[in-house]
Design an enzyme around this catalytic site. Structure first.
Site, mmCIF file in Angstrom:
data_model
loop_
_atom_site.group_PDB
_atom_site.id
_atom_site.type_symbol
_atom_site.label_atom_id
_atom_site.label_comp_id
_atom_site.label_asym_id
_atom_site.label_seq_id
_atom_site.Cartn_x
_atom_site.Cartn_y
_atom_site.Cartn_z
ATOM 1 N N ASP A 9 3.247 -11.662 2.396
ATOM 2 C CA ASP A 9 3.171 -12.394 3.655
ATOM 3 C C ASP A 9 1.825 -13.137 3.697
ATOM 4 O O ASP A 9 1.086 -13.176 2.707
ATOM 5 C CB ASP A 9 3.383 -11.460 4.859
ATOM 6 C CG ASP A 9 2.213 -10.501 5.090
ATOM 7 O OD1 ASP A 9 1.276 -10.465 4.254
ATOM 8 O OD2 ASP A 9 2.236 -9.783 6.107
ATOM 9 N N CYS A 66 0.931 -7.248 1.241
ATOM 10 C CA CYS A 66 0.748 -7.642 2.640
ATOM 11 C C CYS A 66 -0.653 -7.179 3.040
ATOM 12 O O CYS A 66 -1.476 -6.910 2.168
ATOM 13 C CB CYS A 66 1.865 -7.093 3.542
ATOM 14 S SG CYS A 66 1.916 -5.298 3.736
ATOM 15 N N GLY A 67 -0.936 -7.105 4.324
ATOM 16 C CA GLY A 67 -2.286 -6.721 4.719
ATOM 17 C C GLY A 67 -2.652 -5.337 4.214
ATOM 18 O O GLY A 67 -3.742 -5.103 3.709
ATOM 19 N N THR A 68 -1.720 -4.411 4.371
ATOM 20 C CA THR A 68 -1.957 -3.016 3.967
ATOM 21 C C THR A 68 -1.158 -2.597 2.749
ATOM 22 O O THR A 68 -1.417 -1.527 2.192
ATOM 23 C CB THR A 68 -1.553 -2.072 5.110
ATOM 24 O OG1 THR A 68 -0.149 -2.304 5.394
ATOM 25 C CG2 THR A 68 -2.371 -2.320 6.368
ATOM 26 N N GLY A 69 -0.143 -3.350 2.409
ATOM 27 C CA GLY A 69 0.795 -2.927 1.358
ATOM 28 C C GLY A 69 1.812 -1.918 1.862
ATOM 29 O O GLY A 69 2.622 -1.406 1.081
ATOM 30 N N GLY A 71 3.799 -2.121 5.154
ATOM 31 C CA GLY A 71 5.008 -2.673 5.784
ATOM 32 C C GLY A 71 5.950 -3.305 4.773
ATOM 33 O O GLY A 71 7.182 -3.124 4.844
ATOM 34 N N HIS A 99 5.644 9.400 -12.443
ATOM 35 C CA HIS A 99 6.358 10.478 -11.745
ATOM 36 C C HIS A 99 7.521 9.981 -10.895
ATOM 37 O O HIS A 99 8.527 10.666 -10.793
ATOM 38 C CB HIS A 99 5.396 11.252 -10.842
ATOM 39 C CG HIS A 99 4.418 12.090 -11.606
ATOM 40 N ND1 HIS A 99 3.729 13.138 -11.046
ATOM 41 C CD2 HIS A 99 4.005 12.037 -12.903
ATOM 42 C CE1 HIS A 99 2.940 13.706 -11.956
ATOM 43 N NE2 HIS A 99 3.082 13.037 -13.087
ATOM 44 N N ARG A 110 -6.021 -6.431 2.628
ATOM 45 C CA ARG A 110 -7.114 -6.089 3.546
ATOM 46 C C ARG A 110 -7.822 -4.794 3.138
ATOM 47 O O ARG A 110 -8.818 -4.411 3.763
ATOM 48 C CB ARG A 110 -6.568 -5.958 4.977
ATOM 49 C CG ARG A 110 -6.102 -7.291 5.542
ATOM 50 C CD ARG A 110 -5.457 -7.135 6.912
ATOM 51 N NE ARG A 110 -5.057 -8.449 7.433
ATOM 52 C CZ ARG A 110 -4.166 -8.623 8.406
ATOM 53 N NH1 ARG A 110 -3.579 -7.585 8.964
ATOM 54 N NH2 ARG A 110 -3.863 -9.840 8.810
ATOM 55 N N ARG A 133 11.041 16.614 -16.000
ATOM 56 C CA ARG A 133 11.210 17.251 -14.685
ATOM 57 C C ARG A 133 11.294 16.245 -13.547
ATOM 58 O O ARG A 133 11.736 16.579 -12.445
ATOM 59 C CB ARG A 133 10.061 18.230 -14.433
ATOM 60 C CG ARG A 133 8.706 17.578 -14.194
ATOM 61 C CD ARG A 133 7.578 18.597 -14.123
ATOM 62 N NE ARG A 133 6.310 18.028 -13.719
ATOM 63 C CZ ARG A 133 5.476 17.365 -14.527
ATOM 64 N NH1 ARG A 133 5.799 17.161 -15.785
ATOM 65 N NH2 ARG A 133 4.327 16.891 -14.061
ATOM 66 N N HIS A 134 10.850 15.014 -13.803
ATOM 67 C CA HIS A 134 10.858 14.005 -12.737
ATOM 68 C C HIS A 134 12.235 13.372 -12.532
ATOM 69 O O HIS A 134 12.496 12.798 -11.477
ATOM 70 C CB HIS A 134 9.831 12.909 -13.045
ATOM 71 C CG HIS A 134 8.453 13.443 -13.255
ATOM 72 N ND1 HIS A 134 7.733 14.065 -12.260
ATOM 73 C CD2 HIS A 134 7.667 13.487 -14.362
ATOM 74 C CE1 HIS A 134 6.565 14.455 -12.730
ATOM 75 N NE2 HIS A 134 6.503 14.121 -14.008
ATOM 76 N N ARG A 137 14.278 14.695 -9.544
ATOM 77 C CA ARG A 137 13.596 14.396 -8.269
ATOM 78 C C ARG A 137 13.812 12.946 -7.873
ATOM 79 O O ARG A 137 14.088 12.624 -6.709
ATOM 80 C CB ARG A 137 12.098 14.701 -8.401
ATOM 81 C CG ARG A 137 11.851 16.182 -8.653
ATOM 82 C CD ARG A 137 10.450 16.475 -9.108
ATOM 83 N NE ARG A 137 10.294 17.901 -9.416
ATOM 84 C CZ ARG A 137 9.262 18.409 -10.076
ATOM 85 N NH1 ARG A 137 8.284 17.609 -10.491
ATOM 86 N NH2 ARG A 137 9.192 19.700 -10.310
HETATM 87 C C1 RB5 Z 1 0.250 -8.817 9.215
HETATM 88 O O1 RB5 Z 1 -0.661 -9.034 10.249
HETATM 89 C C2 RB5 Z 1 0.257 -7.357 8.838
HETATM 90 O O2 RB5 Z 1 0.769 -6.584 9.865
HETATM 91 C C3 RB5 Z 1 1.053 -7.138 7.563
HETATM 92 O O3 RB5 Z 1 0.545 -7.922 6.550
HETATM 93 C C4 RB5 Z 1 1.077 -5.734 6.996
HETATM 94 O O4 RB5 Z 1 -0.205 -5.197 6.908
HETATM 95 C C5 RB5 Z 1 2.042 -4.811 7.569
HETATM 96 O O5 RB5 Z 1 2.235 -3.692 7.090
#
Ligand code: RB5
Length: 152
Positions: A9, A66-69, A71, A99, A110, A133-134, A137
């Protein structure tokens, strides 16, 4: 060399572009599913686009940013056959291949710098599923129905 789909994104596009260039330099065949540019978009659309290519066998692996990876991994994991993992470093990137047989690697622009992200991506690509073993799972993960039990 692998065939890899990449997507991000607006909050992940700059890191995605760095990583796509890196993958191409290494000789990988990359399908860039976008986004392109910094206009605001919705990360599930790009997680889904990458995941569908992986699930269809058009590519072997996916890269999502994405910002955090987080979502974008949640969205990708809705597609059956996809095992998307958010990683933060070389160790988590390697272990999720070894694994969990992860087939989509997700990073947060971010949260991680480009150098550490490149190294994590290289570790993901350089590792392989350990099987043994994986196997049962991972089979249990794949056998779970989407949203089973949620809201009932
Ligand atoms: C976008 O602002 C942010 O919410 C998206 O990139 C992501 O971090 C969501 O998980």
């Amino acid at each position: 060399m692998a065939r890899i789909a990449a997507g991000a994104d607006h909050a992940g596009v700059q890191l995605k572009d760095v990583l796509v260039a890196h993958l191409r330099e290494l000789g990988h065949d990359v399908i860039d599913c976008g986004t392109h540019g910094l206009n605001r978009v919705d990360y599930p659309d790009f997680g889904e686009a990458v995941a569908r290519k992986v699930a269809a066998g058009e590519v072997e692996l996916g890269l999502c940013v994405c910002g955090t990876g987080i979502g974008i991994a949640m969205a990708a994991n809705k597609v059956p056959g996809v095992r998307a993992a958010t990683v933060h470093d070389v160790t988590s990137a390697r272990l999720t291949r070894e694994h969990n047989d992860a087939n989509v690697v997700c990073l947060g622009e971010r949260l991680i710098g480009p150098e550490a992200a490149r190294e994590a991506l290289d570790a993901f690509l350089g590792a392989s599923f350990e099987e043994g073993r994986h196997v049962p799972r991972v089979a249990k993960i794949d056998a779970l129905l989407p949203n089973e039990g949620v809201g009932q």
